[in-house]
Structure formats: C-alpha cells, structure tokens
Design an enzyme around this catalytic site. Sequence first.
Site, mmCIF file in Angstrom:
data_model
loop_
_atom_site.group_PDB
_atom_site.id
_atom_site.type_symbol
_atom_site.label_atom_id
_atom_site.label_comp_id
_atom_site.label_asym_id
_atom_site.label_seq_id
_atom_site.Cartn_x
_atom_site.Cartn_y
_atom_site.Cartn_z
ATOM 1 N N CYS A 117 0.831 -1.202 0.000
ATOM 2 C CA CYS A 117 0.000 0.000 0.000
ATOM 3 C C CYS A 117 0.869 1.257 0.000
ATOM 4 O O CYS A 117 0.616 2.201 -0.750
ATOM 5 C CB CYS A 117 -0.925 -0.017 1.215
ATOM 6 S SG CYS A 117 -2.168 1.293 1.203
ATOM 7 N N CYS A 118 1.907 1.264 0.844
ATOM 8 C CA CYS A 118 2.825 2.411 0.886
ATOM 9 C C CYS A 118 3.499 2.612 -0.465
ATOM 10 O O CYS A 118 3.699 3.748 -0.908
ATOM 11 C CB CYS A 118 3.884 2.202 1.967
ATOM 12 S SG CYS A 118 3.319 2.468 3.660
ATOM 13 N N CYS A 200 -1.200 8.838 6.800
ATOM 14 C CA CYS A 200 -2.542 8.457 6.364
ATOM 15 C C CYS A 200 -3.410 8.166 7.594
ATOM 16 O O CYS A 200 -2.937 7.613 8.586
ATOM 17 C CB CYS A 200 -2.470 7.216 5.477
ATOM 18 S SG CYS A 200 -1.692 7.505 3.873
ATOM 19 N N CYS A 203 -3.598 4.695 9.283
ATOM 20 C CA CYS A 203 -2.308 4.172 9.766
ATOM 21 C C CYS A 203 -1.654 5.049 10.828
ATOM 22 O O CYS A 203 -0.479 4.863 11.156
ATOM 23 C CB CYS A 203 -1.346 4.010 8.589
ATOM 24 S SG CYS A 203 -1.932 2.861 7.325
ATOM 25 N N CYS A 228 8.360 4.065 6.032
ATOM 26 C CA CYS A 228 7.586 3.456 4.950
ATOM 27 C C CYS A 228 8.444 3.236 3.716
ATOM 28 O O CYS A 228 8.004 2.598 2.760
ATOM 29 C CB CYS A 228 6.405 4.350 4.592
ATOM 30 S SG CYS A 228 6.904 5.977 3.979
#
Length: 234
Positions: A117-118, A200, A203, A228
Amino acid sequence: MKVDLAEIAAQIKDKDPVEALRYFAITYPGKIVFSTSFGWEDQVITHMIFSNDIPIEVFTLETGRLFPETYYVWNRTLENYKKPILAYHPQAEALQEMVNAKGPSSFYESVENRKECCHIRKLEPLKRALAGKDCWITGIRSEQSLNRHDMANIEWDAQNDLLKFHPIFFWSLEEIKAYIKKHNIVYNTLHDKGFPSIGCAPCTRAVREGEDFRAGRWWWEDQSKKECGLHATS
C-alpha cells in the site's frame, strides 16, 4: 551526478536554514524540490521557501487517505502564500487492482500488504515527483526517531540518485513550535491532540505518554522499524 558532501557541508556550515535553502536553489536551479506532508516541520520549511520567494518546487503525496485536518492545512497554506503545491496521486490502475483484490484495509493484515500500500500510494508517486531532480529538501529532524538520529543533515540518496538536505535537522520540537508561533504559521491541529507524526488516517494514531515520536505510525507492527521507505538509507 557526483557530489562532494564534505564540500557542500563546508559551504553551508555557517548559514541559517533560509540562507542554506537559497544556496541549494542557486546551486540546483530548476532541479530542486521540497516534499511536504503538512506537519509541523514541513510547514516551517514551506514558510521559509514561500515567504522568501526561494525558487524551490513544493510538492505533496496525495495518498487519498489523509486526515480532514491535513486537507484543511493544505488549503489554508495555498490561501496564505498564493504559491502552488503540486500533488502526486497514486496510479489509478495499480490502486484499483490492490483494493479490488484485497479490500480497502489490507495493510492491517500483514507487513507485506502494508508495504504494498505504501509503495502504491507513496513510493511510486514519489519517484515521479523526484524524476529529473538533483536535490530533495525534507523536514526530517534528528530527534524524530532512533533511525533518524544516526543520519546527517546532508546525504546522498542512492535510491533516488540525488542529494538530500534537511534544513532543520538539528532543531528541537520546542524550536519548531516557537517558530510557528512567531510567524503565525497554520499547522495541523492533530499535533495538539497527541499526533507528533501525521500520515494516512488509517495508519496513524495519537502517541501515548512515554512512547516514541513515531509510535503512532503503523502501531500494529514491530516497533523497531517505523519507516515506509520514503527515506530509506540503503
């Protein structure tokens, strides 16, 4: 591009952050960018760049999962300085493929899913933002984490093949807050609610008393690594 880090360090040794930013803007005309996520540190540097008309392009990574408070700061910053902040979004096809296959919250299920996702929301857009650039300005500070404590304010980023400079690397959080107050800089109100590091929304949580600066990021994972990949050192 080859650079002599020691020589550059000597050139800016006695310069304050604004003077140093001017030096880099002159040294890398049209090839220098600053990445903002609208946190305390980034708002300080944005003010330095915009209020002094330093020719450095400012951009942000629009992941699509930011806090409402972050969007508010973004909009207010545009209104206050009348300067552009370029937004880099995830590639739609890659994002759709991930969400369709794994759902909207797959990052909670494994480290691999979170890194995927990152990569889609942050790393790939960052690559586009840095393409063709020679110098990247960031808001990293030494005291933000143990990983960052071992860094230097000037470094070579082999991953992106450019120079990185952190103009307020040695500033304390108290100095950051004092600068914001002095210059009446808009900042994210989540900072007042226990969020020292804001990413985000799904997170990021508030940090409890005694916890590390970045403990609120990806809190469900091993606490030893809190990056990340945006600022990987190898």
